[in-house]
Scaffold this active site. Sequence first.
Site, PDB file in Angstrom:
ATOM      1  N   GLU A  83       0.789  -1.234   0.000  1.00 46.41           N
ATOM      2  CA  GLU A  83       0.000   0.000   0.000  1.00 46.41           C
ATOM      3  C   GLU A  83       0.824   1.289   0.000  1.00 46.41           C
ATOM      4  OE1 GLU A  83      -2.895  -0.163   3.155  1.00 46.41           O
ATOM      5  OE2 GLU A  83      -3.907  -1.901   2.317  1.00 46.41           O
ATOM      6  N   GLU A 124      -5.440  -8.853   1.170  1.00 44.71           N
ATOM      7  CA  GLU A 124      -6.039  -8.557   2.478  1.00 44.71           C
ATOM      8  C   GLU A 124      -7.525  -8.318   2.279  1.00 44.71           C
ATOM      9  OE1 GLU A 124      -4.366  -5.270   4.711  1.00 44.71           O
ATOM     10  OE2 GLU A 124      -2.326  -5.915   4.245  1.00 44.71           O
TER      11      GLU A 124
HETATM   12  C1  FCB Z   1      -4.404  -2.248   5.696  1.00 43.31           C
HETATM   13  C2  FCB Z   1      -3.021  -2.643   6.202  1.00 43.31           C
HETATM   14  C3  FCB Z   1      -3.021  -3.724   7.228  1.00 43.31           C
HETATM   15  C4  FCB Z   1      -4.169  -3.600   8.210  1.00 43.31           C
HETATM   16  C5  FCB Z   1      -5.476  -3.333   7.506  1.00 43.31           C
HETATM   17  C6  FCB Z   1      -6.658  -3.196   8.418  1.00 43.31           C
HETATM   18  O1  FCB Z   1      -4.347  -0.969   5.189  1.00 43.31           O
HETATM   19  O2  FCB Z   1      -2.236  -3.076   5.114  1.00 43.31           O
HETATM   20  O3  FCB Z   1      -1.770  -3.708   7.859  1.00 43.31           O
HETATM   21  O4  FCB Z   1      -3.885  -2.682   9.184  1.00 43.31           O
HETATM   22  O5  FCB Z   1      -5.385  -2.202   6.686  1.00 43.31           O
END
Ligand code: FCB
Length: 423
Positions: free
Chosen positions: A153, A333
């Site tokens: 990110e 994620e």
């Molecule tokens: C993302 C992050 C991860 C976590 C989630 C909730 O932005 O990559 O580390 O904190 O959010």
Amino acid sequence: VATAAFQIEGAAREGGRGESIWDRFCAQPGRIVDASSGEIACDHYHRMPDDVALMARMGVKNYRFSIAWPRVQPDGHGPWNEAGFAFYERLLDALQAHGIAAHLTLNHWDLPQSLQDQGGWTSRETCGHFVRYAQEVARRFGHRLASLVTHNEPWVIAILGHEQGIFAPGVKARSKAFQVSHHPLLSHGMAVKALRQSHPQLSLGIVLNLSPIYPASASQADLDKARLDDGYIVRWYMDPLFKGQYPADVLEDLGSDAPLVAEEDLAIISQPIDFVGVNYYTRNFSSSGNPWDVRANAQRVTDMGWEVYPPGLTELLVRLHRDYRPQALLVTENGSAFVDQLQDGLVHDPERLDYLREHIEACRTAVLQGVPLKGYFAWSLLDNFEWASGYSKRFGLVYVDYKTQARIVKSSGHWYSNFLMGR
Ligand code: FCB
């Protein structure tokens, strides 16, 4: 399942680990909601064998984790720390012993503080240091990895870290933020180029937070704003990676805040990659009046205040496939924070379970529409240090009792485990 080093490891001053920008940031009063830090976190550094065994019992076959750069190279440019590498070697051994594939992320935000002192991601020099770190990690572990991600990110590093200043290093300067967004991309391309030479078999990618943007109304002003906001969050990263150019509308909007980009940079950034990792949590609305206004429209929200909107994941994946044709997409994620109650040794979390199930269904819908989606990682294995929210937000499939460090699989975790085992 996915985790990140700073959020779970703890042992911040052990085994020769250097200081990271997140250690420094946590030490500043007012930065973290509950005034906590990553000092102990889930104590994963000491409990790693049990955590891996727990994953194996849950039927997990793929684990996304990150290396804490300052653990293996305390100052980010000098000597390697063998004790740090030994920890990750033990982790890889444990994963292998349990038949779990290893997906490694090099930079999940915890830049060595001493590089920050020399300008951090505002400085082009950091790119060279990052590539040497990437090469050393690949030299030691490359043959043992199912995939390697350069950065997690970059939008967060640039915007939350350098424009809004709510994440480390806590800088509030739009004039720096976009230079910062350029350097992780550049160093990604440089690292991919180097690793293709040394490790042609290694699957390489980058992880982006690509929240889809919807216009708050059908008015032209809102449509225009949504288009521009999409430029800032999606096209600003995907266009250089896949088209070798920054989006013209965003460059124009940035004016003098646009980054300095050397002539060769975009050719380097757009090296072919094996996959794009997508982190998806919610969608956002844009309006010319009140930007990023999610809450007004949301039916269901998580404890982060983020709308639960599974179709957004399908729509995003379909759009990325249509517009950029990446070789493969991975959901790197996806997950939700809800308030959990430990009662009689159990954690009943139906909302997280629904979130998970509906988003996995959204992935299936994307696959049925022809998207080359090759994997899914739930965020997160454990409740952990949620950055500026400290320990106040729980994203785990496994509850962590921070007083005792006990791990309790939540009902969502049991559901996921059954799902993984095909039950
Ligand atoms: C993302 C992050 C991860 C976590 C989630 C909730 O932005 O990559 O580390 O904190 O959010």
